[in-house]
Motif scaffolding. Structure first.
Motif, PDB file in Angstrom:
ATOM      1  N   ILE B  79       0.634  -1.284   0.004  1.00 20.36           N
ATOM      2  CA  ILE B  79      -0.013   0.052  -0.156  1.00 20.36           C
ATOM      3  C   ILE B  79       0.648   1.255   0.110  1.00 20.36           C
ATOM      4  N   PRO B  80       1.949   1.332   0.811  1.00 19.32           N
ATOM      5  CA  PRO B  80       2.678   2.811   0.766  1.00 19.32           C
ATOM      6  C   PRO B  80       3.312   2.862  -0.615  1.00 19.32           C
ATOM      7  N   VAL B  81       3.908   1.696  -1.270  1.00 18.17           N
ATOM      8  CA  VAL B  81       4.411   1.725  -2.451  1.00 18.17           C
ATOM      9  C   VAL B  81       3.396   2.394  -3.554  1.00 18.17           C
ATOM     10  N   LEU B  82       1.966   1.553  -3.553  1.00 22.93           N
ATOM     11  CA  LEU B  82       1.115   2.013  -4.630  1.00 22.93           C
ATOM     12  C   LEU B  82       0.593   3.325  -4.309  1.00 22.93           C
ATOM     13  N   LEU B  83       0.663   3.760  -3.136  1.00 22.52           N
ATOM     14  CA  LEU B  83       0.054   5.267  -2.875  1.00 22.52           C
ATOM     15  C   LEU B  83       0.952   6.292  -3.454  1.00 22.52           C
ATOM     16  N   LYS B  84       2.449   5.968  -3.055  1.00 25.34           N
ATOM     17  CA  LYS B  84       3.455   6.816  -3.444  1.00 25.34           C
ATOM     18  C   LYS B  84       3.454   6.922  -5.108  1.00 25.34           C
ATOM     19  N   ARG B  85       3.094   5.848  -5.665  1.00 27.75           N
ATOM     20  CA  ARG B  85       3.207   6.008  -7.186  1.00 27.75           C
ATOM     21  C   ARG B  85       1.911   6.698  -7.451  1.00 27.75           C
ATOM     22  N   THR B  86       0.711   6.465  -6.950  1.00 29.31           N
ATOM     23  CA  THR B  86      -0.647   6.972  -7.575  1.00 29.31           C
ATOM     24  C   THR B  86      -0.749   8.188  -7.141  1.00 29.31           C
ATOM     25  N   ALA B  87      -0.350   8.535  -5.700  1.00 32.60           N
ATOM     26  CA  ALA B  87      -0.632  10.056  -5.342  1.00 32.60           C
ATOM     27  C   ALA B  87       0.477  10.583  -4.938  1.00 32.60           C
ATOM     28  N   ARG B  88       1.351  10.576  -5.846  1.00 31.14           N
ATOM     29  CA  ARG B  88       2.595  11.318  -5.178  1.00 31.14           C
ATOM     30  C   ARG B  88       2.565  12.638  -4.805  1.00 31.14           C
ATOM     31  N   GLU B  89       1.767  13.382  -5.569  1.00 32.57           N
ATOM     32  CA  GLU B  89       1.796  14.897  -5.552  1.00 32.57           C
ATOM     33  C   GLU B  89       1.283  15.154  -4.085  1.00 32.57           C
ATOM     34  N   ALA B  90      -0.019  14.469  -4.059  1.00 28.59           N
ATOM     35  CA  ALA B  90      -0.796  14.900  -2.799  1.00 28.59           C
ATOM     36  C   ALA B  90      -0.254  14.406  -1.567  1.00 28.59           C
ATOM     37  N   MET B  91       0.730  13.392  -1.579  1.00 32.08           N
ATOM     38  CA  MET B  91       1.466  12.759  -0.639  1.00 32.08           C
ATOM     39  C   MET B  91       2.350  13.633  -0.120  1.00 32.08           C
ATOM     40  N   ILE B  92       3.386  14.199  -0.943  1.00 31.14           N
ATOM     41  CA  ILE B  92       4.776  14.844  -0.501  1.00 31.14           C
ATOM     42  C   ILE B  92       4.401  16.353  -0.275  1.00 31.14           C
TER      43      ILE B  92
END
Lengths: 484, 225, 316
Positions: B79-92
């Motif tokens: 899940i962390p990997v997937l999230l970082k890939r799909t929603a990078r902009e919102a994440m960082i």
């Protein structure tokens, strides 16, 4: 074998869409496959009516009379929606790639939708229901405008929240099952163990599932996502969402009540009755005050879901049959109204009821089709919904629970008046000078979809095919109906 | 009731995992940044997996060991990997999150919800073993708190992570009350969680691109005027 | 009996002498983490020594409270030391005087007078610091209460010598969630009470941002030395409560021989060192919170404490 085919055809459609062909080709192929699937579902239905059970993998993939009805409605809705999509989305503004993605998600959605009546393991039924949400998120937000994205987000978040609550309910139900000494987590296994299950756990489990699935079915008061999602989604998607909400989810809920209602002290039918009545009544009031015709029809879906659940929750066998009839009538009518509204939208380009005037004078064909579909939905004779609502009233007026049916009658009258009022405002009158576009902008595929969709609505108003009648009696028995 | 000394150790550890699991729910409310929410979610999943493994030892259920493995792979790693890939902009986007209701009041409300969960679970767990008596109320509480978190959070990703936390709560209760739940059901749920991350992650990125932020709570264009 | 009195006084001596060292080690460690040379670990002793040899200036606008407070700040931790287990796991001569609640009140009294004295001089920074300390204080108060209640609930006692034995009899009790959660909550409280990051920055020199330090800005000479020393002892005593009462009585002397007690001194100092290492990690990896986020931090501590209580309730 037939069951496998039902699930195989959408997979074939997905594969065709994945091939490097033009979207129009993929769409036409998908419509053809959908037509084939209707035939398959009809074959299954006829087989079921002849009392021969249709099973592929015992305990996993099997279908009974109730499921047969649901499958038939789903495949038919899918056929009309796909046909309509082919014409409706043919626009220079929409790229081929986007269109194919739309088709892909729609097929995935349909695959999950078909799986609901076919699967027997409860956890998998839950999965199929949840996936219908996740696969339809991008269909709802197809327009990619901020408003569509907002609608898509709300839809995804709230319905997935519901699914998560339902998951807890499923786990609790399994707990109750193991306490009753069972381990077979299928509809059949639950029915066998129901008498032994502890009522308090079943109660909590059912309540969680009712709230969870109710959020997906937009039962009032869990309908917050619905007005937005419907006003933003393309018309054929609205039609399919309606099928999901008024056919597939009531199927699961009624099934649950039919199987675990036997547990002592579970109060499941009573809870369902309350939720159904609140939804039917609340939706009737929402229909009165709405200002967009897409939302109007969405609220009518809630109202009908409420009626189906209320009638299905009552003990009488006749009422359960009438509930199934209502499900069939509404399930066939809903695509018609959304497709007709879609054609009207192409013609006038407005969504608000107050901005649409004199459709009949702008184009008599479109005007009369909308009028016809609207009357069929409102429950006017000689259409199917009129007969099914009459059946509910007739069979419910006897016995101690007659007040429930009287309330339902009041809600039906309110919604009838409200729908016809809004309908006449849109269809009659004088069209504004500049508004109407030429009728030729409407693609031929849309007309075909509408014609196909109209057939059962008209036919069922006059004649009930014998196999459907058998399905209804068989289905009501599966719901645990008792003779009065 | 529990006689073997090993059993009492396992029970104590399981209770400890339950405590940490619940704390992570509170952390999800209190975290000030998206990455913080994410860390709490991953931690919570880790405790969920540990609890599943401990219950597996207590109940002699090999299924639960597999379940623990599935949790680790899917929730802690994928899940962390997937999230970082799909929603990078919102994440960082490293900024402080806004909430409808402030953190201290939210924490108090969450405490109240925990008590409610406890009293709902109390009559159901009468006569059950200690795993159930701990698992059901804590799982219910986690579900309630996460549902509450969804309503107070205004940003897309924290809302989504709370959604996943509901699923965690459901399975925390589920592993305790139904240790022999069909593995296919667990797999179905994990598949569902991954789909949620994929679909909502992509959707939140679309929202981010079209609006410049992901404060979905302030989206109020639509509505019956 | 005289032996018990002697051990009790030995406890006081250990706290008196070792507490500046603890603070010195903490400061040094933090500076090393920040890649600085850092001052010697004995620097705090030198500071105190230096301050005792300086003149004391007292504002003629101040009242007796200002003059009296340093003695109270210095005496309060010593009084607490008499009550709690620092070296031994059995009660010593003066332990009958009060339980954990009593110890808490004595420490709170010192804090109360420190705040009063800060307001007394009329220095604007003092009043600001006092009000902020009170803010942190009244937020920490309910957490203290819940922690104590939970401890009573679990151990059926407020006597520290009984409480410490509950965690290890039987041994699996050590992993009881209520125990672990109490420890976490109390650790957060220690950070808040002794003005550590993320609540306060002890090495900050900017008066406007100070919480704890600004209260003693007006003191000089012996007064300042006493306040500083008292602060060190409070830190040490709180760590002792955390380590010896709330975590486990490991390393404490259980025999009454002189050798047992003497051997306990290095063990206890080792435990303190471990706690200091933990604090260093926290202080070096977190940033100071905005003043209005402190409520969230202490709210979380409260939740942890209540969760400890709930965990206890659910097990029964």
């Amino acid at each position: 074998m037939w069951i496998g085919l039902t699930l195989l055809l959408p997979v074939v459609a997905i594969l065709i869409t994945a091939l490097p062909v033009r979207a129009a080709v993929a769409g036409t192929a998908a419509a053809l496959l959908a037509a084939l699937n209707v035939a398959v579902a009809a074959t299954i239905a006829v087989q079921l009516a002849g009392h021969s059970p249709v099973t592929l993998v015992p305990g996993w993939l099997a279908i009974d009379s109730f499921g047969g009805i649901v499958l038939l409605l789903e495949t038919f809705g899918a056929l009309t929606a796909l046909l309509f999509s082919v014409g409706y989305l043919k626009s220079p503004h929409i790229s081929d790639r986007r269109l194919k993605r739309y088709l892909l998600w729609l097929h995935l959605f349909l695959l999950a939708l078909y799986a609901i009546p076919l699967l027997n393991e409860l956890a998998l039924v839950w999965l199929a229901l949840t996936l219908t949400t996740l696969f339809s998120v991008f269909l709802v937000s197809f327009e990619r405008t901020p408003a569509a994205l907002e609608a898509g987000w709300k839809y995804a978040l709230l319905t997935t929240l519901g699914a998560a609550l339902a998951l807890l309910g499923i786990l609790l139900l399994y707990w109750a099952l193991t306490k009753a000494g069972g381990s077979d987590f299928t509809w059949h296994g639950l029915t066998r163990a129901a008498g032994e299950m502890p009522g308090s756990i079943v109660s909590l489990a059912f309540l969680l599932m009712l709230v969870g699935f109710g959020t997906k079915a937009a039962l009032i008061p869990f309908h917050a996502w619905l007005p937005d999602a419907y006003s933003q989604a393309p018309f054929p998607v609205c039609a399919m969402l309606s099928i999901l909400e008024s056919v597939a989810i009531p199927y699961v809920i009624l099934r649950l009540v039919g199987t675990i209602g036997a547990a002592h002290g579970s109060h499941a039918p009573q809870w369902l009755l309350v939720f159904g009545l609140v939804s039917a009544g609340g939706a009737a009031l929402l229909i009165l005050q709405t200002r967009e015709y897409k939302r109007l029809f969405a609220y009518s879906t809630i109202e009908n879901t409420g009626i189906i659940l209320t009638a299905g929750a009552m003990a009488s066998n006749h009422l359960k049959q009438a509930a199934l009839w209502q499900m069939i009538a509404h399930g066939f009518t809903k695509p018609v109204i959304f497709l007709a509204a879609g054609i009207m939208f192409v013609l006038v380009g407005k969504l608000r009821i107050s901005e649409v005037r004199g459709v009949l004078s702008a184009s008599w064909v479109v005007g009369s089709v909308v009028m016809l579909a609207g009357l069929a939905l409102a429950g006017a004779p000689p259409f199917a919904i009129f007969l099914s609502e009459l059946a509910i009233l007739k069979s419910g007026m006897v016995g101690s629970q007659a007040w429930v049916v009287m309330l339902l009658a009041a809600f039906m009258i309110v919604s009838f008046c409200a729908i016809t009022y809004h309908l006449f405002r849109m269809v009659l009158g004088k069209a504004p000078e500049d508004s109407a576009r030429d009728r030729s902008v409407i693609a031929i595929a849309c007309w075909w979809a509408l014609v196909v969709a109209l057939v059962p609505v008209v036919v069922l108003g006059w004649w009930m095919p014998p196999f459907l009648h058998h399905l209804i009696t068989g289905g009501a028995a599966a719901l645990g109906g008792t003779s009065p | 009731m529990v006689t073997h000394p090993i059993m009492s150790w396992l029970n104590a550890w399981n209770q400890l995992m339950a405590g940490f699991f619940l704390l992570c729910s509170f952390g999800l409310i209190a975290a000030a940044q998206v990455t913080g929410c994410m860390r709490f979610y991953v931690l919570q999943s880790l405790f969920l997996a540990c609890s599943a493994a401990l219950l597996g030892m207590l109940d002699n259920s090999t299924d639960l060991f597999m379940v623990a493995g599935i949790y680790i792979i899917a929730k802690v790693i994928l899940i962390p990997v997937l999230l970082k890939r799909t929603a990078r902009e919102a994440m960082i986007a490293r900024r402080e999150l806004v909430q409808v209701i402030g953190v201290p009041s939210s924490l108090l409300i969450a405490l109240g919800l925990t008590l409610v969960a406890y009293y709902i679970a109390l009559p159901l767990t009468a006569g059950a073993n200690s795993g159930t008596r701990i698992g059901l109320p804590i799982g219910l509480a986690a579900v309630f708190i996460a549902a509450y978190t969804i309503t107070v959070r205004r940003e897309a990703l924290p809302q989504m992570l709370s959604l996943l936390a509901i699923e965690n709560g459901a399975f925390f209760a589920g592993d305790a009350i139904a240790p022999h739940f069909p593995l296919i059901g667990e797999l179905a749920a994990v598949f569902d969680v991954l789909m949620i991350v994929l679909v909502l992650g992509v959707l939140s990125t679309q929202v981010h691109r079209s609006l410049g932020n992901t404060t979905v709570g302030s989206l109020a264009q639509l509505g019956e005027d | 009996m005289p032996r018990m009195i002697a051990y009790n006084l030995l406890q006081v001596a250990v706290v008196l002498l070792a507490s500046p060292l603890a603070v010195g080690v903490l400061n040094r460690l933090k500076e090393r983490v920040q890649s600085k040379q850092g001052s010697s670990i004995f620097q705090v002793y030198r500071d105190i020594w230096k301050l005792f040899h300086k003149d004391q200036i007292i504002s003629d606008q101040s009242t007796w409270i200002f003059r009296f407070t340093p003695y109270l700040i210095f005496a309060a931790p010593i009084l607490v030391t008499l009550l709690i287990p620092v070296l031994t796991s059995y009660p010593l001569f003066f332990a009958f005087m009060g339980d954990m609640l009593g110890a808490g009140f004595v420490l709170a009294l010192g804090g109360f007078f420190a705040a009063l004295a800060a307001v007394d001089t009329g220095n604007p920074y003092g009043a600001m610091g006092a009000s902020r300390t009170r803010m942190v204080g009244f937020l920490a108060e309910p957490v203290f209460m819940v922690v104590f209640f939970t401890v009573c609930f679990v151990a059926n006692s407020t006597i520290p010598y009984i409480v410490q034995q509950t965690w290890v009899h039987p041994k699996s009790n050590f992993f009881d969630p209520s125990h672990v959660l109490i420890v976490i909550a109390f650790f957060m409280l220690v950070l808040a009470e002794t003005g550590k990051i993320p609540v306060d920055n002890p090495s900050g020199h900017f008066e406007l941002a100070m919480i704890d330090e600004s209260k003693s800005l007006e003191y000089s000479g012996a007064g300042a030395a006493l306040v500083k020393w008292g602060g060190c002892m409070k830190f040490f005593v709180l760590l002792c409560v955390l380590l010896n009462v709330l975590i486990a009585p490991w390393g404490l002397a259980s025999g009454t021989g002189i050798g047992d007690v003497a051997w306990a001194i290095p063990l206890v100092l080792l435990k303190i060192l471990a706690a200091i290492l933990a604090i260093t990690v926290v202080e070096s990896s977190l940033a100071k919170l905005r003043l209005f986020r402190i409520t969230a931090f202490l709210g979380l501590a409260l939740v942890v404490a209540v969760a400890a209580m709930l965990a206890r309730m659910m097990r029964i």
